[in-house]
Design a protein around this motif. Structure first.
Motif, mmCIF file in Angstrom:
data_model
loop_
_atom_site.group_PDB
_atom_site.id
_atom_site.type_symbol
_atom_site.label_atom_id
_atom_site.label_comp_id
_atom_site.label_asym_id
_atom_site.label_seq_id
_atom_site.Cartn_x
_atom_site.Cartn_y
_atom_site.Cartn_z
ATOM 1 N N VAL A 179 0.199 -28.840 11.750
ATOM 2 C CA VAL A 179 1.391 -28.955 10.798
ATOM 3 C C VAL A 179 2.615 -29.254 11.457
ATOM 4 N N GLN A 180 2.846 -28.423 12.763
ATOM 5 C CA GLN A 180 4.241 -28.523 13.539
ATOM 6 C C GLN A 180 4.014 -29.868 14.368
ATOM 7 N N TRP A 181 2.841 -30.828 14.419
ATOM 8 C CA TRP A 181 2.831 -31.969 15.370
ATOM 9 C C TRP A 181 4.020 -32.875 14.848
ATOM 10 N N LYS A 182 4.570 -33.259 15.806
ATOM 11 C CA LYS A 182 5.751 -34.345 15.853
ATOM 12 C C LYS A 182 5.120 -35.684 15.754
ATOM 13 N N ALA A 183 4.717 -36.075 14.675
ATOM 14 C CA ALA A 183 4.265 -37.457 14.567
ATOM 15 C C ALA A 183 5.225 -38.754 14.946
ATOM 16 N N ARG A 184 4.418 -39.799 15.416
ATOM 17 C CA ARG A 184 5.394 -41.088 15.564
ATOM 18 C C ARG A 184 4.803 -42.121 14.892
ATOM 19 N N SER A 185 5.110 -43.039 14.672
ATOM 20 C CA SER A 185 4.823 -44.151 13.823
ATOM 21 C C SER A 185 4.905 -45.601 14.438
ATOM 22 N N CYS A 186 3.914 -46.439 14.228
ATOM 23 C CA CYS A 186 3.946 -47.755 14.527
ATOM 24 C C CYS A 186 4.283 -48.593 13.259
#
Length: 264
Positions: free
Chosen positions: A85-92
């Protein structure tokens, strides 16, 4: 063999650029996942958004991957995959996909044209994602979900690696209709059904998300009527399920009132 047209060459060139961009993103994110010392990380979940964004997060299987078998089990949460839940996701982000989305037919004027164009665009995005994952470890499972769909097996789209787990054949009416609710993009709850003591008496699967293919697992049940002893009414309004499936359900469930209407 004729040479590709200029338009075809440009399209292929664009796709190669998208694949390269997404491939680099996936490799970078997998390295980040691996270096994070996560307690459990056995698959990658990729959210695919209308805006042209792809968001990859580390995921894991929730075992056993099954549905409630009785009314008493209806209270438990049913998800088949999870992620931190706490994962800092990054996008493309691929801007061309956003441009293409905003060029789709107006759904208020022609819903069927919009739906077809939307599905064609989604297929293109998934094709690019699959190509971007071709060089990944074949043991690394990658699953896609559209937008922020719940992490349920019926909504998972296989992209790479081991196949999506095969769910066990339902052993009760509760398991069967719980799974069909998920296929219909609906949450499972006790209030979703009408009950006759411990068995389901009424169920609604109305809406446009359920398709003929979602019933494939139903036909593997040896005796559908025995599995659903109290079922009296099954409703599928504004549905895209065809009369072929409805006819088979009526044959398999004699005495059950099946109310069916197709989308306008």
């Amino acid at each position: 063999m004729p040479e590709p047209t200029i338009q075809a060459q440009e399209s292929e060139k664009d796709e190669n650029v998208w694949v390269a961009s997404l491939s680099q993103y996936m490799e970078t994110e997998i390295e980040r996942f691996s270096n994070a010392s996560l307690p459990q990380f056995d698959l990658i979940i990729v959210r695919v958004f209308d805006s042209g964004s792809f968001v990859a997060v580390p995921g894991s299987n929730i075992l056993p991957q099954a549905y409630p078998e009785s009314r008493k089990e209806m209270g438990r949460d049913v998800h088949h995959f999870t992620h931190p839940v706490q994962w800092k996701a990054r996008s493309c982000s691929i801007s061309k996909f956003d441009e293409m989305y905003h060029g789709l037919a107006d759904p208020d004027k022609d819903e069927s044209a919009f739906e077809k164009e939307f599905n064609d665009l989604l297929s293109l995005k998934l094709q690019v994602l699959r190509k971007a994952c071709e060089q990944l470890d074949p043991k690394r499972q990658v699953l896609a979900f559209v937008h922020d769909q719940p992490l349920w097996i019926p909504l998972a789209i296989h992209i790479h690696g081991p196949p999506i787990p095969v769910l066990p054949s339902p052993n009760s009416d509760v398991a069967l209709f719980s799974r069909l609710l998920h296929c219909n993009h609906s949450y499972i709850s006790e209030s979703a059904f009408g009950w006759d003591h411990e068995h389901i008496a009424k169920v609604s699967l109305s809406g446009a998300d359920l398709k003929d293919a979602d019933f494939d697992f139903v036909w593997s049940v040896p005796n559908l009527k025995t599995l659903c002893p109290a079922l009296r009414e099954l409703t599928m309004d504004h549905s895209r399920v065809t009369n072929r499936v409805i006819s088979r359900l009526r044959e398999s469930l004699p005495g059950v009132t099946i109310l069916h209407s197709t989308r306008p």
